[in-house]
Scaffold this motif. Structure first.
Motif, short mmCIF file in Angstrom:
data_model
loop_
_atom_site.label_atom_id
_atom_site.label_comp_id
_atom_site.label_asym_id
_atom_site.label_seq_id
_atom_site.Cartn_x
_atom_site.Cartn_y
_atom_site.Cartn_z
N ILE A 1 32.79 12.17 44.02
CA ILE A 1 33.65 13.01 44.86
C ILE A 1 34.47 12.16 45.83
N VAL A 2 33.79 11.31 46.61
CA VAL A 2 34.49 10.60 47.69
C VAL A 2 35.19 9.33 47.25
N VAL A 3 34.75 8.72 46.15
CA VAL A 3 35.37 7.47 45.68
C VAL A 3 36.43 7.74 44.61
N PHE A 4 36.15 8.68 43.70
CA PHE A 4 37.02 8.90 42.55
C PHE A 4 37.96 10.11 42.70
N THR A 5 37.48 11.17 43.31
CA THR A 5 38.24 12.42 43.34
C THR A 5 39.07 12.59 44.61
N LEU A 6 38.44 12.39 45.75
CA LEU A 6 39.11 12.62 47.04
C LEU A 6 40.37 11.77 47.23
N PRO A 7 40.34 10.46 46.90
CA PRO A 7 41.57 9.65 47.07
C PRO A 7 42.73 10.17 46.22
N LEU A 8 42.43 10.62 45.00
CA LEU A 8 43.48 11.16 44.14
C LEU A 8 44.05 12.45 44.73
N LEU A 9 43.19 13.32 45.21
CA LEU A 9 43.64 14.57 45.83
C LEU A 9 44.50 14.29 47.07
N CYS A 10 44.07 13.30 47.86
CA CYS A 10 44.84 12.94 49.06
C CYS A 10 46.23 12.45 48.67
N GLU A 11 46.30 11.66 47.60
CA GLU A 11 47.61 11.15 47.18
C GLU A 11 48.48 12.28 46.63
N LEU A 12 47.88 13.18 45.89
CA LEU A 12 48.64 14.29 45.32
C LEU A 12 49.22 15.19 46.40
N PHE A 13 48.47 15.37 47.50
CA PHE A 13 48.91 16.27 48.57
C PHE A 13 49.45 15.50 49.79
N HIS A 14 49.70 14.18 49.60
CA HIS A 14 50.30 13.35 50.64
C HIS A 14 49.50 13.38 51.94
N ILE A 15 48.18 13.20 51.76
CA ILE A 15 47.27 13.13 52.90
C ILE A 15 46.73 11.70 52.96
N THR A 16 46.68 11.13 54.15
CA THR A 16 46.14 9.78 54.30
C THR A 16 44.63 9.79 54.08
N MET A 17 44.17 8.99 53.14
CA MET A 17 42.74 8.92 52.83
C MET A 17 42.03 8.08 53.88
N ASN A 18 41.03 8.66 54.53
CA ASN A 18 40.21 7.92 55.49
C ASN A 18 39.01 7.33 54.74
N LYS A 19 39.09 6.03 54.45
CA LYS A 19 38.07 5.39 53.62
C LYS A 19 36.71 5.27 54.30
N ASP A 20 36.68 5.54 55.61
CA ASP A 20 35.40 5.48 56.31
C ASP A 20 34.47 6.62 55.90
N VAL A 21 35.00 7.60 55.17
CA VAL A 21 34.18 8.72 54.73
C VAL A 21 33.27 8.32 53.56
N VAL A 22 33.57 7.16 52.94
CA VAL A 22 32.81 6.72 51.77
C VAL A 22 31.49 6.07 52.21
#
Length: 339
Positions: free
Chosen positions: A157-178
């Protein structure tokens, strides 16, 4: 080693070589050349994740076979020493190819080796070493398949899916959530062990195959549609991207559940013996093949755009390197750097 693991070792190694002989992909050619280059790139993209999954399947329970000290000793002999040796050889090789003298400053050599600047394909070693360092801790989770499944799910979820969703919706991915325990390629380690140990019924397997095909299609079509000019769009690329995860899991499951006795028929014992021997040479192929990928086109003026080079050349290089490794390993000195 289980037969399907050896088969995965061999086919993944062939796939890695094909990815590298298909280097024309990164120049974003046009027309039919782009279609074939993009197809090869995305079709064999699972190769590297499969190697991580094999490590999880074969090393997660290392405590059942030897101590942690022995584990580290073996990993240093089999991976660290060859990495350092062949990094130096590749540095000298690139100096020869580029006709630029090699800088023998020790700090410069360490920097280039550590950051895999001589042969960029050796990047794989660095996260692999980090994973090896983690094994004494994460291996305790091998006793609890439910806990490992939880780790794999969270990581997916947090490594593979969330970053892609953030990019699709132009949201900055906060990598500290991993969570650190599932960062990087750790999910593949967990999945390799889980998929090796659990039994999947036919319905679950086919569901995995279908989503694997969907993952490949998203990667192929998304890259094709979004890449413009000389730029390759990487929204759906990356080994820690959701499409790659789907495809890699499907490939692992596919080869695990193949009926090899039925496929090989009366030649089962002969073919399986050849596969086991080939699997022992794949690490050598990985270490050696890029010398040929770079050297052969330069030496023989080979057109890297031709399909016969990108596919046939890749298979030929694999066979040459595998045969060389097989015979070279018979020498006690050479096998220290070509295990």
């Amino acid at each position: 080693m289980k037969l399907y693991i050896s088969v995965l070792n061999c086919v993944s190694c062939v796939a890695v070589v094909l990815l590298h002989t298909n280097g024309i992909f990164w120049s974003h050619p046009s027309g039919e050349l782009w279609i074939s280059a993009n197809f090869i790139e995305t079709y064999f993209y699972w190769a590297v994740p499969i190697f991580f999954m094999i490590s999880g399947a074969t090393l997660m329970d290392y405590r059942e076979r030897y101590t942690t000290a022995e584990f580290y000793k073996n990993r240093i002999k089999k991976t660290v020493v060859p990495f350092v040796f062949w990094s130096l050889i590749s540095g000298m090789f690139m100096a020869y190819i580029s006709e630029v003298p090699m800088d023998w400053n020790i700090i410069h050599i360490i920097d280039n080796t550590f950051n895999t600047r001589y042969f960029s394909i050796y990047w794989f070693f660095i996260p692999l070493f980090a994973i090896y360092i983690s094994f004494p801790i994460i291996s305790f989770a091998a006793e609890n398949i439910q806990l490992m499944t939880f780790f794999a799910l969270i990581g997916s979820i947090v490594v593979f899916t969330l970053p892609l969703l953030c990019e699709l919706f132009h949201i900055t991915m906060n990598k500290d959530v991993v969570p650190p325990v599932v960062s990087g390629y750790m999910v593949y380690i967990f999945l390799g062990y889980i998929l090796d140990k659990v039994t999947l019924d036919k319905k679950k397997r086919w569901s995995i195959y279908i989503v694997g095909i969907i993952g490949w299609f998203i990667h192929f079509e998304g890259t094709s549609m979004l890449s413009t000019g000389a730029e390759i769009n990487t929204m759906f690329k990356g080994y820690t991207n959701f499409p790659c995860l789907l495809q890699s899991v499907a490939i692992f499951v596919l080869f695990k559940y193949m009926d090899y006795k039925k496929i090989f028929g009366r030649f089962y014992h002969i073919v399986s013996d050849m596969i086991f021997k080939c699997a022992k040479c794949t690490f050598g192929v990985y270490l050696l093949h890029y010398f040929f990928v770079i050297g052969l086109p330069k030496e023989f003026n080979i057109d890297g755009r031709r399909l016969i080079w990108r596919v046939g050349g890749g298979i030929l290089i694999f066979l040459i390197c595998a045969l060389f490794t097989h015979f070279a390993k018979k020498n006690q000195i050479i096998r220290k750097v070509l295990p």
